[in-house]
Design a protein around this motif. Structure first.
Motif, PDB file in Angstrom:
ATOM      1  N   ARG A 249      26.271  36.577  37.813  1.00 37.02           N
ATOM      2  CA  ARG A 249      25.975  35.774  36.631  1.00 37.02           C
ATOM      3  C   ARG A 249      26.508  34.345  36.678  1.00 37.02           C
ATOM      4  O   ARG A 249      25.838  33.404  36.234  1.00 37.02           O
ATOM      5  CB  ARG A 249      26.530  36.487  35.390  1.00 37.02           C
ATOM      6  CG  ARG A 249      26.213  35.800  34.092  1.00 37.02           C
ATOM      7  CD  ARG A 249      26.607  36.652  32.922  1.00 37.02           C
ATOM      8  NE  ARG A 249      25.932  37.948  32.941  1.00 37.02           N
ATOM      9  CZ  ARG A 249      26.001  38.820  31.950  1.00 37.02           C
ATOM     10  NH1 ARG A 249      26.734  38.554  30.888  1.00 37.02           N
ATOM     11  NH2 ARG A 249      25.360  39.968  32.028  1.00 37.02           N
TER      12      ARG A 249
ATOM     13  N   ASP B  35      24.866  42.804  38.581  1.00 37.35           N
ATOM     14  CA  ASP B  35      24.338  41.671  37.815  1.00 37.35           C
ATOM     15  C   ASP B  35      25.464  40.800  37.290  1.00 37.35           C
ATOM     16  O   ASP B  35      25.392  39.564  37.331  1.00 37.35           O
ATOM     17  CB  ASP B  35      23.477  42.186  36.662  1.00 37.35           C
ATOM     18  CG  ASP B  35      22.866  41.047  35.854  1.00 37.35           C
ATOM     19  OD1 ASP B  35      21.914  40.426  36.350  1.00 37.35           O
ATOM     20  OD2 ASP B  35      23.353  40.769  34.730  1.00 37.35           O
ATOM     21  N   ASP B  36      26.529  41.423  36.787  1.00 38.15           N
ATOM     22  CA  ASP B  36      27.666  40.664  36.266  1.00 38.15           C
ATOM     23  C   ASP B  36      28.326  39.817  37.355  1.00 38.15           C
ATOM     24  O   ASP B  36      28.793  38.704  37.098  1.00 38.15           O
ATOM     25  CB  ASP B  36      28.709  41.612  35.667  1.00 38.15           C
ATOM     26  CG  ASP B  36      28.233  42.253  34.368  1.00 38.15           C
ATOM     27  OD1 ASP B  36      27.267  41.742  33.777  1.00 38.15           O
ATOM     28  OD2 ASP B  36      28.827  43.271  33.962  1.00 38.15           O
TER      29      ASP B  36
ATOM     30  N   ASN C  35      33.394  42.807  44.672  1.00 38.18           N
ATOM     31  CA  ASN C  35      33.447  43.573  43.436  1.00 38.18           C
ATOM     32  C   ASN C  35      33.615  45.052  43.773  1.00 38.18           C
ATOM     33  O   ASN C  35      32.722  45.679  44.350  1.00 38.18           O
ATOM     34  CB  ASN C  35      32.164  43.348  42.624  1.00 38.18           C
ATOM     35  CG  ASN C  35      32.251  43.923  41.224  1.00 38.18           C
ATOM     36  OD1 ASN C  35      32.662  45.062  41.028  1.00 38.18           O
ATOM     37  ND2 ASN C  35      31.865  43.120  40.237  1.00 38.18           N
TER      38      ASN C  35
ATOM     39  N   LYS D 293      24.891  47.432  36.743  1.00 42.75           N
ATOM     40  CA  LYS D 293      25.313  46.387  35.808  1.00 42.75           C
ATOM     41  C   LYS D 293      26.392  45.504  36.422  1.00 42.75           C
ATOM     42  O   LYS D 293      26.399  44.283  36.219  1.00 42.75           O
ATOM     43  CB  LYS D 293      25.821  47.019  34.511  1.00 42.75           C
ATOM     44  CG  LYS D 293      26.144  46.000  33.436  1.00 42.75           C
ATOM     45  CD  LYS D 293      26.627  46.656  32.160  1.00 42.75           C
ATOM     46  CE  LYS D 293      26.843  45.613  31.076  1.00 42.75           C
ATOM     47  NZ  LYS D 293      27.770  44.549  31.474  1.00 42.75           N
ATOM     48  N   ALA D 294      27.312  46.116  37.162  1.00 36.44           N
ATOM     49  CA  ALA D 294      28.371  45.342  37.803  1.00 36.44           C
ATOM     50  C   ALA D 294      27.795  44.350  38.809  1.00 36.44           C
ATOM     51  O   ALA D 294      28.320  43.245  38.971  1.00 36.44           O
ATOM     52  CB  ALA D 294      29.359  46.276  38.498  1.00 36.44           C
TER      53      ALA D 294
ATOM     54  N   LYS E 175      21.980  34.578  29.867  1.00 36.14           N
ATOM     55  CA  LYS E 175      22.393  35.945  29.596  1.00 36.14           C
ATOM     56  C   LYS E 175      23.270  36.026  28.344  1.00 36.14           C
ATOM     57  O   LYS E 175      23.169  36.976  27.564  1.00 36.14           O
ATOM     58  CB  LYS E 175      23.148  36.513  30.805  1.00 36.14           C
ATOM     59  CG  LYS E 175      22.305  36.650  32.056  1.00 36.14           C
ATOM     60  CD  LYS E 175      21.254  37.732  31.916  1.00 36.14           C
ATOM     61  CE  LYS E 175      21.845  39.108  31.938  1.00 36.14           C
ATOM     62  NZ  LYS E 175      20.810  40.172  31.931  1.00 36.14           N
ATOM     63  N   GLU E 176      24.129  35.035  28.134  1.00 34.88           N
ATOM     64  CA  GLU E 176      25.007  35.029  26.976  1.00 34.88           C
ATOM     65  C   GLU E 176      24.201  34.921  25.683  1.00 34.88           C
ATOM     66  O   GLU E 176      24.521  35.578  24.684  1.00 34.88           O
ATOM     67  CB  GLU E 176      25.998  33.865  27.064  1.00 34.88           C
ATOM     68  CG  GLU E 176      26.993  33.787  25.921  1.00 34.88           C
ATOM     69  CD  GLU E 176      28.004  34.921  25.925  1.00 34.88           C
ATOM     70  OE1 GLU E 176      28.717  35.053  24.929  1.00 34.88           O
ATOM     71  OE2 GLU E 176      28.059  35.683  26.905  1.00 34.88           O
TER      72      GLU E 176
ATOM     73  N   ALA F 238      24.244  32.081  33.440  1.00 38.60           N
ATOM     74  CA  ALA F 238      25.243  32.683  32.549  1.00 38.60           C
ATOM     75  C   ALA F 238      24.935  32.373  31.082  1.00 38.60           C
ATOM     76  O   ALA F 238      25.080  33.229  30.211  1.00 38.60           O
ATOM     77  CB  ALA F 238      26.642  32.181  32.907  1.00 38.60           C
TER      78      ALA F 238
ATOM     79  N   TYR G  92      22.848  38.299  24.840  1.00 41.94           N
ATOM     80  CA  TYR G  92      23.922  39.210  24.422  1.00 41.94           C
ATOM     81  C   TYR G  92      24.348  38.937  22.981  1.00 41.94           C
ATOM     82  O   TYR G  92      24.530  39.868  22.185  1.00 41.94           O
ATOM     83  CB  TYR G  92      25.120  39.053  25.364  1.00 41.94           C
ATOM     84  CG  TYR G  92      26.321  39.879  24.974  1.00 41.94           C
ATOM     85  CD1 TYR G  92      26.338  41.263  25.178  1.00 41.94           C
ATOM     86  CD2 TYR G  92      27.440  39.282  24.393  1.00 41.94           C
ATOM     87  CE1 TYR G  92      27.439  42.024  24.813  1.00 41.94           C
ATOM     88  CE2 TYR G  92      28.537  40.034  24.022  1.00 41.94           C
ATOM     89  CZ  TYR G  92      28.531  41.405  24.237  1.00 41.94           C
ATOM     90  OH  TYR G  92      29.624  42.157  23.860  1.00 41.94           O
TER      91      TYR G  92
END
Length: 219
Positions: free
Chosen positions: A131, A127-128, A94, A124-125, A49-50, A46, A53
């Motif tokens: 994370r 991967d999220d 999810n 994308k969902a 990735k942050e 996480a 971003y």
């Protein structure tokens, strides 16, 4: 005017330290003509990735190479079988992810996702959803998009969608449609804008692929 490498490097490092999730990390930053390369270690996927971003929103950044390694706490290390079970559970829970269309494999904490989905937001969902799972060191995305809708895409529809975003100056973005592929070109002020244009293009019904050749130029 191009932003000096040293100035941009300082802005990147300041931005990383400003984020609560990243304040305890030691991330190496190198800058060359707007290209930012990240190295060093973080404690979680996480955080990796942050960091990426956060940097994409900084003016003057043209591209990001994320070579940060995830060095897990001993208490966070999981077996590949445990990680696979956690990933399967997270994807199943999810609502945006049709998990029955995906296959999961895990090796040394790296999760590989394969399969065919109808929409990029589903990819994308996925991967999220992964994370923040303990034990994950990275994700290898081998998912392909094959839209269920068979309608022909129209250039004007994509341009109209781009125009609705206040972030974009669409007069500087060119759109070309060929079959199931959308080609984007032109110039924007930030990498964040470039990715916003791509995100919008991916939302076009019928798209299978987006070729984003937009250039980032800081003025």
């Amino acid at each position: 005017m191009k932003k000096d490498n040293d100035i941009l490097r300082k802005e990147v490092k300041d931005a990383l330290k400003w984020e609560p999730l990243l304040q305890t990390t030691e991330i190496d930053v190198q800058v060359d003509d707007g290209q930012v390369s990240l190295g060093g270690m973080v404690d979680t996927y996480a955080q990796k990735k942050e960091a990426e971003y956060v940097i994409k929103k900084i003016s003057g950044v043209k591209s990001v190479i994320n070579n940060v390694k995830v060095d897990l706490f001993i208490s966070d290390i999981k077996s590949d079988a445990e990680i696979k079970n956690s990933v399967a559970k997270a994807l199943h829970e999810n609502w945006a992810v049709p998990d029955h269309k995906l296959t999961i494999s895990v090796k040394d904490g790296w999760v590989t996702l394969k399969g065919i989905l109808h929409w990029n937001f589903q990819r994308k969902a996925a991967d999220d959803a992964i994370r923040y799972l303990n034990g994950v060191r990275g994700v290898i995305d081998e998912i392909k998009i094959q839209a269920e809708i068979k309608n022909e895409m129209e250039k004007e529809v994509v341009e109209k969608a781009l125009r609705r975003s206040w972030l974009l100056d669409v007069d500087n973005i060119k759109v070309r449609v060929d079959g199931k592929t959308i080609f984007l070109s032109g110039v924007v002020d930030s990498l964040f804008q470039k990715e916003e244009a791509e995100r919008i293009a991916w939302n076009t019904p019928g798209v299978w692929y987006v070729d984003n050749e937009i250039l980032v130029e800081f003025n």
